[in-house]
Design an enzyme around this catalytic site. Structure first.
Site, PDB file in Angstrom:
ATOM      1  N   HIS A 138       0.836  -1.210   0.000  1.00 23.33           N
ATOM      2  CA  HIS A 138       0.000   0.000   0.000  1.00 23.33           C
ATOM      3  C   HIS A 138       0.868   1.258   0.000  1.00 23.33           C
ATOM      4  O   HIS A 138       0.669   2.171  -0.810  1.00 23.33           O
ATOM      5  CB  HIS A 138      -0.944   0.040   1.196  1.00 23.33           C
ATOM      6  CG  HIS A 138      -1.478   1.427   1.441  1.00 23.33           C
ATOM      7  ND1 HIS A 138      -2.468   1.989   0.661  1.00 23.33           N
ATOM      8  CD2 HIS A 138      -1.098   2.390   2.312  1.00 23.33           C
ATOM      9  CE1 HIS A 138      -2.688   3.228   1.060  1.00 23.33           C
ATOM     10  NE2 HIS A 138      -1.864   3.508   2.061  1.00 23.33           N
ATOM     11  N   GLU A 184      -5.446   9.789   0.601  1.00 23.70           N
ATOM     12  CA  GLU A 184      -5.842   8.373   0.556  1.00 23.70           C
ATOM     13  C   GLU A 184      -6.968   8.070  -0.438  1.00 23.70           C
ATOM     14  O   GLU A 184      -6.953   7.042  -1.089  1.00 23.70           O
ATOM     15  CB  GLU A 184      -6.257   7.877   1.953  1.00 23.70           C
ATOM     16  CG  GLU A 184      -5.124   7.836   2.973  1.00 23.70           C
ATOM     17  CD  GLU A 184      -4.038   6.781   2.686  1.00 23.70           C
ATOM     18  OE1 GLU A 184      -4.180   5.991   1.726  1.00 23.70           O
ATOM     19  OE2 GLU A 184      -3.039   6.771   3.430  1.00 23.70           O
ATOM     20  N   SER A 203      -4.152   1.301  -4.395  1.00 23.81           N
ATOM     21  CA  SER A 203      -3.580   0.021  -3.957  1.00 23.81           C
ATOM     22  C   SER A 203      -4.662  -1.010  -3.669  1.00 23.81           C
ATOM     23  O   SER A 203      -4.366  -2.088  -3.180  1.00 23.81           O
ATOM     24  CB  SER A 203      -2.683   0.227  -2.731  1.00 23.81           C
ATOM     25  OG  SER A 203      -3.454   0.656  -1.620  1.00 23.81           O
TER      26      SER A 203
HETATM   27 CO    CO Z   1      -1.740   5.350   2.981  1.00 21.44          CO
END
Ligand code: CO
Ligand code: PHE
Length: 284
Positions: A138, A184, A203
């Site tokens: 990630h 994010e 991710s």
């Molecule tokens: Co992150």
């Protein structure tokens, strides 16, 4: 719940988390110790990478795609020191290995110094599709390509400095939501359509399409106060995504001193993650 990667926010304590916190330096950094990764860990990386790279074209933003094209992570878990030579030349950022999530202030100090903390461990096989904490895949696949973009790189440094300030003002909850909904889970509008720049989406094998065109999610034009008032879910796909027009827009919108804004926010009610406000401008 649909399986998705759930990178935890940085705003969590490191207590009880995975990772070896026993041998770190005072700033929570450790050696990556690349030689210590096992063959099955490199193999897991390669499979995660192959699955995810297929999803990038037409979904990730142009800046992300451009960086990714100059990086070759396909062979196995990358060596941070090799990437650092490229990253330093591009934007002066540097990756530092950490045992896992680090305390807020440590995290902000690193970002303010243009150092991005990357978790050194990789998820286990049974977490291939779903992981609660951020791991090296990630952190690396989601975040590192964006650090090559000069404007986004400056935004991340400004965020770190803003974090140190917000901590002193007791205002971290508002700032953490900004991180969540931009770094994010952010979307950006391009001439070709909506694209992803948020690491938590990039991710994740399954959240990309939900984010960009899913019928059960809403895409709302970025508005700083709206974002900071909005709660978010960490246990399922997001219900609301915020869309920026450009990284310059994001950088400019977040440039003013947030101290007066925090005082305003203290008087405003929080908004649930699925809130739909009449003034929301939906982006298609
Ligand atoms: Co992150
Ligand atoms: N302008 C913000 C402040 O005064 C700093 C900041 C910049 C925070 C960019 C987040 C992102 O606190």
């Amino acid at each position: 719940m649909t399986s998705a990667e759930r990178p935890a926010n940085h705003g969590e304590s490191s207590h009880g988390l995975r990772g070896d916190y026993g041998r770190m330096r005072p700033d929570y950094t450790v050696d990556q110790d690349h030689a210590a990764y096992e063959a099955d860990e490199h193999d897991r990386w390669r499979r995660l990478y192959r699955r995810q790279i297929e999803l990038v074209p037409g979904r990730a933003c142009a800046e992300y795609e451009a960086s990714l094209a100059t990086l070759d992570y396909a062979a196995g878990i990358p060596r941070f020191e090799v990437v650092n030579r490229q990253l330093d030349a591009a934007t002066g950022w540097r990756l530092v290995a950490v045992p896992g999530l680090v305390p807020d202030l440590v995290f902000f100090e690193h970002l303010a110094g243009r150092r991005f903390p990357v978790t050194r461990w990789i998820r286990e096989e049974h977490e291939f599709d779903y992981i609660v904490e951020p791991d090296v895949f990630h952190d690396f696949f989601g975040h590192v390509p964006m650090l090559f973009d000069p404007v986004f790189a400056d935004y991340m440094e400004a965020y770190g400095k803003g974090g140190l300030k917000a901590a002193g003002l007791g205002s971290l909850k508002w700032l953490a939501r900004l991180y969540w909904y931009t770094v994010e889970f952010g979307l950006i509008r391009s001439s070709a359509g909506l694209r992803v720049y948020g690491a938590g989406i990039l991710s994740s094998p399954s959240e990309i399409d939900h984010a960009v065109r899913g019928p059960r999610s809403r895409r709302v034009a970025f508005d700083l106060v709206r974002v900071m008032r909005s709660l978010y879910r960490i246990d399922a796909f997001q219900e609301t995504y915020f869309v920026i027009e450009s990284f310059d827009q994001l950088f400019e919108a977040t440039r003013p001193d947030f101290a007066p804004l925090y005082r305003e926010l203290a008087a405003l009610p929080e908004l649930p993650a699925n809130a739909a406000l009449p003034e929301d401008r939906l982006v298609a």
